[in-house]
Write a protein that holds these residues in place. Sequence first.
Motif, PDB file in Angstrom:
ATOM      1  N   UNK A  97       0.844  -1.185   0.000  1.00 30.53           N
ATOM      2  CA  UNK A  97       0.000   0.000   0.000  1.00 30.53           C
ATOM      3  C   UNK A  97       0.882   1.238   0.000  1.00 30.53           C
ATOM      4  N   UNK A  98       0.722   2.094  -0.982  1.00 34.41           N
ATOM      5  CA  UNK A  98       1.479   3.331  -1.061  1.00 34.41           C
ATOM      6  C   UNK A  98       0.741   4.402  -0.277  1.00 34.41           C
ATOM      7  N   UNK A  99       1.374   5.010   0.714  1.00 39.29           N
ATOM      8  CA  UNK A  99       0.680   5.992   1.539  1.00 39.29           C
ATOM      9  C   UNK A  99       0.226   7.201   0.730  1.00 39.29           C
ATOM     10  N   UNK A 100      -0.941   7.715   1.090  1.00 40.55           N
ATOM     11  CA  UNK A 100      -1.417   8.957   0.504  1.00 40.55           C
ATOM     12  C   UNK A 100      -0.715  10.134   1.147  1.00 40.55           C
ATOM     13  N   UNK A 101      -0.758  11.293   0.487  1.00 44.81           N
ATOM     14  CA  UNK A 101      -0.025  12.454   0.954  1.00 44.81           C
ATOM     15  C   UNK A 101      -0.968  13.485   1.563  1.00 44.81           C
ATOM     16  N   UNK A 102      -0.487  14.119   2.638  1.00 46.25           N
ATOM     17  CA  UNK A 102      -1.201  15.221   3.249  1.00 46.25           C
ATOM     18  C   UNK A 102      -0.224  16.357   3.477  1.00 46.25           C
ATOM     19  N   UNK A 103      -0.744  17.492   3.897  1.00 47.61           N
ATOM     20  CA  UNK A 103       0.098  18.656   4.123  1.00 47.61           C
ATOM     21  C   UNK A 103       0.680  18.624   5.519  1.00 47.61           C
ATOM     22  N   UNK A 104       1.935  18.997   5.618  1.00 49.15           N
ATOM     23  CA  UNK A 104       2.554  19.147   6.916  1.00 49.15           C
ATOM     24  C   UNK A 104       2.444  20.593   7.376  1.00 49.15           C
ATOM     25  N   UNK A 105       3.291  20.974   8.292  1.00 44.30           N
ATOM     26  CA  UNK A 105       3.292  22.346   8.798  1.00 44.30           C
ATOM     27  C   UNK A 105       4.710  22.715   9.177  1.00 44.30           C
ATOM     28  N   UNK A 106       5.087  23.942   8.876  1.00 39.61           N
ATOM     29  CA  UNK A 106       6.417  24.420   9.253  1.00 39.61           C
ATOM     30  C   UNK A 106       6.373  25.012  10.650  1.00 39.61           C
ATOM     31  N   UNK A 107       7.455  24.841  11.377  1.00 40.24           N
ATOM     32  CA  UNK A 107       7.589  25.384  12.728  1.00 40.24           C
ATOM     33  C   UNK A 107       8.894  26.164  12.782  1.00 40.24           C
ATOM     34  N   UNK A 108       8.838  27.376  13.288  1.00 42.43           N
ATOM     35  CA  UNK A 108      10.034  28.210  13.422  1.00 42.43           C
ATOM     36  C   UNK A 108      10.017  28.871  14.792  1.00 42.43           C
ATOM     37  N   UNK A 109      11.182  28.948  15.410  1.00 39.44           N
ATOM     38  CA  UNK A 109      11.299  29.651  16.685  1.00 39.44           C
ATOM     39  C   UNK A 109      12.470  30.630  16.595  1.00 39.44           C
ATOM     40  N   UNK A 110      12.266  31.794  17.168  1.00 37.60           N
ATOM     41  CA  UNK A 110      13.234  32.885  17.030  1.00 37.60           C
ATOM     42  C   UNK A 110      13.527  33.486  18.398  1.00 37.60           C
ATOM     43  N   UNK A 111      14.819  33.552  18.729  1.00 38.97           N
ATOM     44  CA  UNK A 111      15.291  34.152  19.984  1.00 38.97           C
ATOM     45  C   UNK A 111      14.523  33.588  21.185  1.00 38.97           C
ATOM     46  N   UNK A 112      14.390  32.291  21.234  1.00 41.61           N
ATOM     47  CA  UNK A 112      13.610  31.639  22.287  1.00 41.61           C
ATOM     48  C   UNK A 112      14.467  31.509  23.548  1.00 41.61           C
ATOM     49  N   UNK A 113      13.962  32.087  24.639  1.00 39.27           N
ATOM     50  CA  UNK A 113      14.634  32.032  25.929  1.00 39.27           C
ATOM     51  C   UNK A 113      13.649  31.511  26.963  1.00 39.27           C
ATOM     52  N   UNK A 114      14.077  30.570  27.775  1.00 40.31           N
ATOM     53  CA  UNK A 114      13.228  29.973  28.802  1.00 40.31           C
ATOM     54  C   UNK A 114      13.941  30.100  30.140  1.00 40.31           C
ATOM     55  N   UNK A 115      13.223  30.591  31.120  1.00 34.97           N
ATOM     56  CA  UNK A 115      13.751  30.681  32.476  1.00 34.97           C
ATOM     57  C   UNK A 115      12.862  29.869  33.402  1.00 34.97           C
ATOM     58  N   UNK A 116      13.457  29.339  34.443  1.00 36.83           N
ATOM     59  CA  UNK A 116      12.703  28.584  35.437  1.00 36.83           C
ATOM     60  C   UNK A 116      12.822  29.298  36.772  1.00 36.83           C
ATOM     61  N   UNK A 162       5.758  24.178  31.899  1.00 41.84           N
ATOM     62  CA  UNK A 162       5.068  24.248  33.179  1.00 41.84           C
ATOM     63  C   UNK A 162       4.874  25.709  33.571  1.00 41.84           C
ATOM     64  N   UNK A 163       3.814  26.021  34.330  1.00 40.18           N
ATOM     65  CA  UNK A 163       3.592  27.412  34.738  1.00 40.18           C
ATOM     66  C   UNK A 163       4.761  28.040  35.490  1.00 40.18           C
ATOM     67  N   UNK A 164       5.622  27.222  36.100  1.00 33.87           N
ATOM     68  CA  UNK A 164       6.762  27.787  36.814  1.00 33.87           C
ATOM     69  C   UNK A 164       7.847  28.290  35.871  1.00 33.87           C
ATOM     70  N   UNK A 165       7.735  28.009  34.588  1.00 36.01           N
ATOM     71  CA  UNK A 165       8.713  28.463  33.596  1.00 36.01           C
ATOM     72  C   UNK A 165       8.143  29.633  32.796  1.00 36.01           C
ATOM     73  N   UNK A 166       9.018  30.506  32.355  1.00 37.92           N
ATOM     74  CA  UNK A 166       8.631  31.634  31.514  1.00 37.92           C
ATOM     75  C   UNK A 166       9.385  31.568  30.195  1.00 37.92           C
ATOM     76  N   UNK A 167       8.696  31.900  29.140  1.00 39.72           N
ATOM     77  CA  UNK A 167       9.278  31.841  27.804  1.00 39.72           C
ATOM     78  C   UNK A 167       9.274  33.228  27.180  1.00 39.72           C
ATOM     79  N   UNK A 168      10.387  33.562  26.575  1.00 40.62           N
ATOM     80  CA  UNK A 168      10.524  34.804  25.829  1.00 40.62           C
ATOM     81  C   UNK A 168      10.935  34.437  24.413  1.00 40.62           C
ATOM     82  N   UNK A 169      10.481  35.221  23.448  1.00 37.73           N
ATOM     83  CA  UNK A 169      10.760  34.923  22.055  1.00 37.73           C
ATOM     84  C   UNK A 169       9.484  34.597  21.303  1.00 37.73           C
ATOM     85  N   UNK A 170       9.634  34.075  20.110  1.00 43.03           N
ATOM     86  CA  UNK A 170       8.486  33.847  19.233  1.00 43.03           C
ATOM     87  C   UNK A 170       8.550  32.448  18.643  1.00 43.03           C
TER      88      UNK A 170
END
Length: 725
Positions: A97-116, A162-170
Amino acid sequence: MEEIQSQSDNYRSSSSSASSPASRVPSSNFFYLRKPGSLRQPISFEDSPEWDDTTDIDVRADEGGDSINAATTPASPSLSKLNSGSLPSPHIPDGAVIPRKIAGASVAWKDLTVTIKGKRKYSDKVIKSSTGYALPGTLTVIMGPAKSGKSTLLRAIAGRLHPSARMYGEVFVNGAKSQMPYGSYGYVDRETTLIGSLTVREFLYYSALLQLPGFFCQKKSVVEDAIHAMSLGDHANKLIGGHCYMKGLPSGERRLVSIARELVMRPRILFLDEPLYHLDSVSALLMMVTLRRLASTGCTLIITIYQSSTEVFGLFDRICLLSNGNTLFFGETLACLQHFSNAGFPCPIMQSPSDHFLRAINTDFDRIIAMCKNWQDDNGDFSSVNMDTAVAIRTLEATYKSSADAASVETMILKLTEKEGPALKSKGKASNATRVAVLTWRSLLVVSREWKYYWLHLVLYMLLTLCIGTVFSGLGHSLYSVSARVAAIFAFVSFCSLLSIARVPALMKEIKVYACEESNQHSSTFVFLLAQLLSSIPFLFLISITSSLVFYFLVGLEDQFSLLMYFVLNFFMTLLLNEGIMLVVATLWQDVFWSVLTLLCIHVVMMLSAGYFRIRSTLPGPVWMYPMSYIAFHTYSIQGLLENEYLGTSFPVGQVRSISGFLALQNVYNISPDSGSKWKNLLVLFLMAIGYRIFVFILLFLFVGKKISLLKSFKCNNRDTTDTS
C-alpha cells in the motif's frame, strides 16, 4: 582568544592527521564524507514550503480523507546524501500500500529564551536565545548532553511548559504566531504509561475512541494506519504487558505504541522527547528508520536525542546542538561536521559524529580530565581526553554566530514568517458521554484480565471471610454471644478494609494513565472519575455479596432476607468509601510505598476510634472522640450492622424477664435505639463516599495533573539546568 587558539591547536594536534577533511580518502563506509569543498556551502532552501502549494494539498486532504501515511514535500535533499553511503532505501514489496499524501506544517522559533523559577525569581536561563526551524517531511533533532536544555526547548516549542517556567521569544506555525489547536500536533513524553493488559490494537482503538469524534466503525481504519505507520503489524494482537508466562512488548515496541497513540489523531506536527531512551543500538536504529519513514510521509518531526550511532545520525535532516542552553549549531547534519572542523575540532575518521560532538561540548568530561591528567596510556598520554570543554563550547558558539550557517538560518526564518500560511484547524473531540462509556468499558476489560489485582484480590477476600467466619462460627443467639458477635463484625469490617489496600498499585496505574491522557487532552478529570466509579461498582459489589454471604451464614446472623440485603449494601458502601480514601492518598503521594504506609496508619487510627476497644461515649474528648470517631467510617459501618442485627430483638433473662437487643449492647457498643438509625448510618457512608470522590476531583483538577507534569518538568530541568556556581 589566545587561550581558545591554543586549546584548538592542542586538540587538532591530538587528532590523527587522517581525520582532517582535506586529507581523508573518500570512502562509502562513512556517510558524512562529501566531495571536497561541498561541506562549506551554506544551507540550501530547496525544501522550504510554498504556501499556495500547501493550500492545494490541504484541500485534497480534506476531500480525500485524512491519513497519517501521507506526504506534502519530497524528502529533504540531505536525506539522499546522507543515505548514499550508509543505509539503503527499504525495498517496497509488490502490492504494498502506497501511503497517501497530506500537508505538513512548518515550525520556526526565534530568539527563544526559557527561564525557570529557582531561588532567585526567574534567574536560571535554561534556554538562551535559540533560533531554528522544522519543515514538513523532515526530521529535526535537538541534541546535546545532559543538562543542556533539550527537553525544555522541545516543550517550549510545543507550548507545554510548566507554569513555573517563563518563555521569551516567538514561535511560528506556518508563519503565524498562534497556538497549535487540538489534534494538529502530537507530543510523546520520554516516559509514558501504557495499559499492559490490552493488546496493541485494543489500546490504539480505545485511544482513537477517546480522541476522535464520529462513529466507532470509522476509527478502525485510523488504528490500522497507525499500526502500519509504526511497523507494529507483527505485534498488533500481543498484550503490551504480557500475560502469565508470556513476555510483554520490548521497550522499543512500547515506545512505538506510545507514538502510534498520538498518530491516531493524524497530527501534522509530532514532538518526541528522547524516543531512543533506554534502547539498545538495534532497537534505536529500528526506531529511527520508522520515524524517518514517518517523516517522509509529510509529518513534521521534532525530537530530542542524547546520543546516537553513526547509522542513526545519518537519518537526521537537521540538528540543533545545545550545551548549557546555548545553541552551538543549527543546520544540516553534514554542515555540522564542517562547523566543528572550521572551529578546530575535526571529527576523527573512526569516531561516530554524535560521540565526537558530545565529547567536545559535555562539561562532564572535565572531571575525567582531572582524574586522568597524571595517567598515561600506551601511547604516552590520554590524547583523546585532553581538551577543555569550556573552551570548546565558547569556540563553537563564537564560530557559529559568525558563520554562514547562522546567517542562512536567519534568512530561512524570515522567509518562513514573511507570509502566513494556512492556519491549523482542530479536528474536534469525542463527547464526554462517549469518553465515559469508552473508559468504563476499557476499565471493565482491564479488570477482567488483571488477575493479580482483581481476581486474586477476590480470592483473598473469600479466604479472609472464611477464616473470620470459622473462628466465630457456632455462637448461637444467646445473650452471652453478643460480645463475640460484635467482635466478629468488627473483625470483618476492619480486616476487609485493610485488605483492600492491596488495590493501591492498580489505582496508581489508573491515575498515571489518566495523567498521561489528560496531558494530551484525551480525557478530563470528571470523565476519569465517573468512568472509574462506574467500572469499580461491579467488582466491589461482587466482592461485597460473596464475602457477605460467606460471613453471614458461617457466623449465623439473623436469618432474614431483608437483613441480609442490608448487610451486603452496608459492606458495599464501606468498600466504595474505602476506595475513595485510597484514591485520595494515592493522588497525594503518587508513590505506592508511601501510599500503603499512610493508609495503614489511617486504618489503624480509625480502628482505635471506632468504639470497639473502648466504648465511643467514654473515649477521650480531644482527638479521639472529636473528630476521629466521627471521621472513622468503621464507626458508622459497624454501628449500622449491629443495629441491623439487634434492634427489634430480645433475649430472655430467667423465666419471666427479657432484655432488648439495645440494652444487651449497651455495655459492649454504642448504638441508637431508633429503628431507622441503621439507614442513617448507611446514608452517612454514602455521603462520605461521595465526599471523598469530590475531594479526589479537586485534587486531580487542581493539583495532580500539574504535579505529575511538574515532576516531569523537574526531571527535564534536572537534565537541562546548569550549575550556576
